[in-house]
Design a protein around this motif. Structure first.
Motif, short mmCIF file in Angstrom:
data_model
loop_
_atom_site.label_atom_id
_atom_site.label_comp_id
_atom_site.label_asym_id
_atom_site.label_seq_id
_atom_site.Cartn_x
_atom_site.Cartn_y
_atom_site.Cartn_z
N TYR A 31 0.86 -1.19 0.00
CA TYR A 31 0.00 0.00 0.00
C TYR A 31 0.89 1.24 0.00
CZ TYR A 31 -3.51 -3.42 1.27
OH TYR A 31 -4.35 -4.51 1.27
N PRO A 32 1.26 1.71 -1.20
CA PRO A 32 2.17 2.88 -1.30
C PRO A 32 1.63 4.13 -0.62
CG PRO A 32 1.99 1.73 -3.40
CD PRO A 32 0.95 1.15 -2.51
N ALA A 33 0.29 4.17 -0.39
CA ALA A 33 -0.28 5.35 0.26
C ALA A 33 0.11 5.46 1.72
CB ALA A 33 -1.81 5.32 0.13
N LEU A 34 0.69 4.40 2.28
CA LEU A 34 1.19 4.46 3.66
C LEU A 34 2.49 5.28 3.66
CD1 LEU A 34 0.62 0.75 4.79
CD2 LEU A 34 -0.60 2.75 5.64
N ILE A 38 1.06 10.51 7.02
CA ILE A 38 -0.28 10.22 7.53
C ILE A 38 -0.24 9.56 8.90
CG2 ILE A 38 -1.21 9.99 5.18
CD1 ILE A 38 -1.27 6.97 5.61
N LYS A 39 0.93 9.44 9.47
CA LYS A 39 1.01 8.91 10.83
C LYS A 39 0.32 9.86 11.79
CE LYS A 39 5.17 6.02 10.59
NZ LYS A 39 6.52 5.78 11.14
N GLU A 44 -7.45 5.79 6.61
CA GLU A 44 -8.48 5.89 5.57
C GLU A 44 -8.21 4.95 4.40
OE1 GLU A 44 -8.81 9.95 4.46
OE2 GLU A 44 -9.63 10.60 6.39
N ILE A 45 -7.06 4.30 4.44
CA ILE A 45 -6.71 3.36 3.37
C ILE A 45 -7.49 2.07 3.57
CG2 ILE A 45 -4.83 2.02 2.34
CD1 ILE A 45 -2.94 4.20 3.38
N ARG A 46 -8.12 1.58 2.52
CA ARG A 46 -8.86 0.32 2.61
C ARG A 46 -7.90 -0.85 2.39
NH1 ARG A 46 -11.38 -1.13 4.88
NH2 ARG A 46 -12.97 -2.40 3.85
N ILE A 47 -7.69 -1.61 3.45
CA ILE A 47 -6.83 -2.80 3.36
C ILE A 47 -7.71 -3.97 2.95
CG2 ILE A 47 -5.34 -4.37 4.64
CD1 ILE A 47 -4.56 -2.04 6.41
N ALA A 48 -7.33 -4.64 1.86
CA ALA A 48 -8.15 -5.74 1.33
C ALA A 48 -8.42 -6.80 2.40
CB ALA A 48 -7.45 -6.38 0.13
N GLY A 49 -9.71 -7.12 2.57
CA GLY A 49 -10.09 -8.17 3.50
C GLY A 49 -10.21 -7.73 4.95
N VAL A 50 -9.95 -6.44 5.23
CA VAL A 50 -10.02 -5.93 6.60
C VAL A 50 -11.17 -4.92 6.67
CG1 VAL A 50 -8.81 -4.66 8.42
CG2 VAL A 50 -7.57 -6.29 6.99
N PRO A 51 -12.06 -5.05 7.67
CA PRO A 51 -13.21 -4.14 7.75
C PRO A 51 -12.80 -2.74 8.20
CG PRO A 51 -13.17 -5.59 9.65
CD PRO A 51 -12.08 -6.05 8.73
N GLU A 52 -13.76 -1.85 8.27
CA GLU A 52 -13.51 -0.51 8.79
C GLU A 52 -12.96 -0.62 10.22
OE1 GLU A 52 -13.78 2.26 7.22
OE2 GLU A 52 -14.83 1.61 5.40
N PRO A 53 -12.04 0.30 10.62
CA PRO A 53 -11.42 0.19 11.94
C PRO A 53 -12.40 0.03 13.08
CG PRO A 53 -10.28 1.83 10.63
CD PRO A 53 -11.48 1.41 9.83
N ASN A 54 -13.57 0.74 13.03
CA ASN A 54 -14.51 0.64 14.14
C ASN A 54 -15.27 -0.69 14.17
OD1 ASN A 54 -15.92 1.20 11.85
ND2 ASN A 54 -17.23 2.77 12.74
N HIS A 55 -14.98 -1.56 13.19
CA HIS A 55 -15.58 -2.89 13.18
C HIS A 55 -14.55 -3.99 13.50
CE1 HIS A 55 -18.70 -0.80 10.69
NE2 HIS A 55 -19.48 -1.53 11.47
#
Length: 257
Positions: A31-34, A38-39, A44-55
């Motif tokens: 994920y080059p957007a890391l 942004i630390k 806000e980056i969507r990691i494949a297979g991982v839900p939203e952080p609050n889930h």
């Protein structure tokens, strides 16, 4: 820090507010957007297979496919919650392991299993066809032999000669059938060798009818071939003859006299 950066598994670390704390080199390659910029910000980056952080929840696992240009890789994701010595939550490491090699091996094994099942099914069908043909041939040979012996006892050489000719023709056909069976067994050991040659379809049909007419006569049936236009095709002669033989044989079997 050195161990963290040299890990082959990608790791993204979030704090209790799901803000980005850190990531390693393997994660940034995926994920080059890391970026360092942004630390401290919510992820806000969507990691494949991982839900939203609050889930997210402790022990969460999932599988994901990552596609980039022409490359496809498979990952197994894990999420754990980290606590300090007093049991207070500290953050959420998100770990994604590259399992591409094992998944590809698994796919290959599944494909091989599928092919083996197909080979076994084809083997069973082929043996059923061969068994059908051999039974018909031997029944005919036995019947003709009994009739020939009866003709000899009754001093009827012409009828005995006719039965002998039928036995001879049937024996040749059965021998050819056995040869095909042996060739098939050899093919299964060394692989299929398809031998397409130009053949006259009408001639092949007539060759099979010549033998099948003898069987048809035993059921008081008559086989006729309506002459048609010349059909030249490129095919494996023995395979095509087996197909024709079984089509005609089944037509005889299921026809009333």
């Amino acid at each position: 820090e050195h161990v963290f950066e040299s890990m082959t598994d990608g790791v993204v670390i979030l704090d209790n507010h799901f803000k980005l704390v850190g990531y390693n080199l393997s994660a940034s390659r995926l994920y080059p957007a890391l970026t360092a910029g942004i630390k401290g910000e919510p992820l806000e980056i969507r990691i494949a297979g991982v839900p939203e952080p609050n889930h997210l929840f402790d022990g969460y696992e999932s599988d994901a496919v990552y596609k980039h240009e022409k490359e496809t890789r498979y990952f197994h994701n894990r999420v754990v919650q980290v606590f300090n010595e007093r049991g207070k939550p500290m953050g959420w490491p998100v770990i994604f392991s590259d399992v591409t090699e094992s998944r590809l091996i698994e796919k290959q094994l599944i494909e091989k299993e599928k092919k083996l099942k197909e080979l076994n099914a084809n083997k069973d069908k082929f043996l059923a066809i061969i068994g059908h043909d051999l039974r018909n041939s031997f029944h005919l040979i036995i019947n003709m032999s009994e009739m020939m012996l009866s003709n000899i006892e009754k001093d009827n050489p012409d009828a005995a000669m006719k039965k002998g000719k039928i036995i001879y023709d049937t024996s040749i056909s059965t021998y050819t059938l056995l040869q095909n069976l042996l060739e098939w067994a050899l093919i299964q050991q060394k692989g299929l060798h398809f031998k397409p040659v130009k053949s006259d379809l009408n001639q092949l049909i007539e060759e099979e009818l010549r033998y099948q007419r003898i069987i048809a006569e035993q059921k008081a049936l008559k086989l006729n071939r309506v002459p048609g236009q010349e059909i030249i095709l490129k095919a494996d002669r023995e395979v095509l003859k087996t197909i024709l033989r079984n089509l005609i044989s089944n037509a005889i079997k299921h026809s009333l006299p």
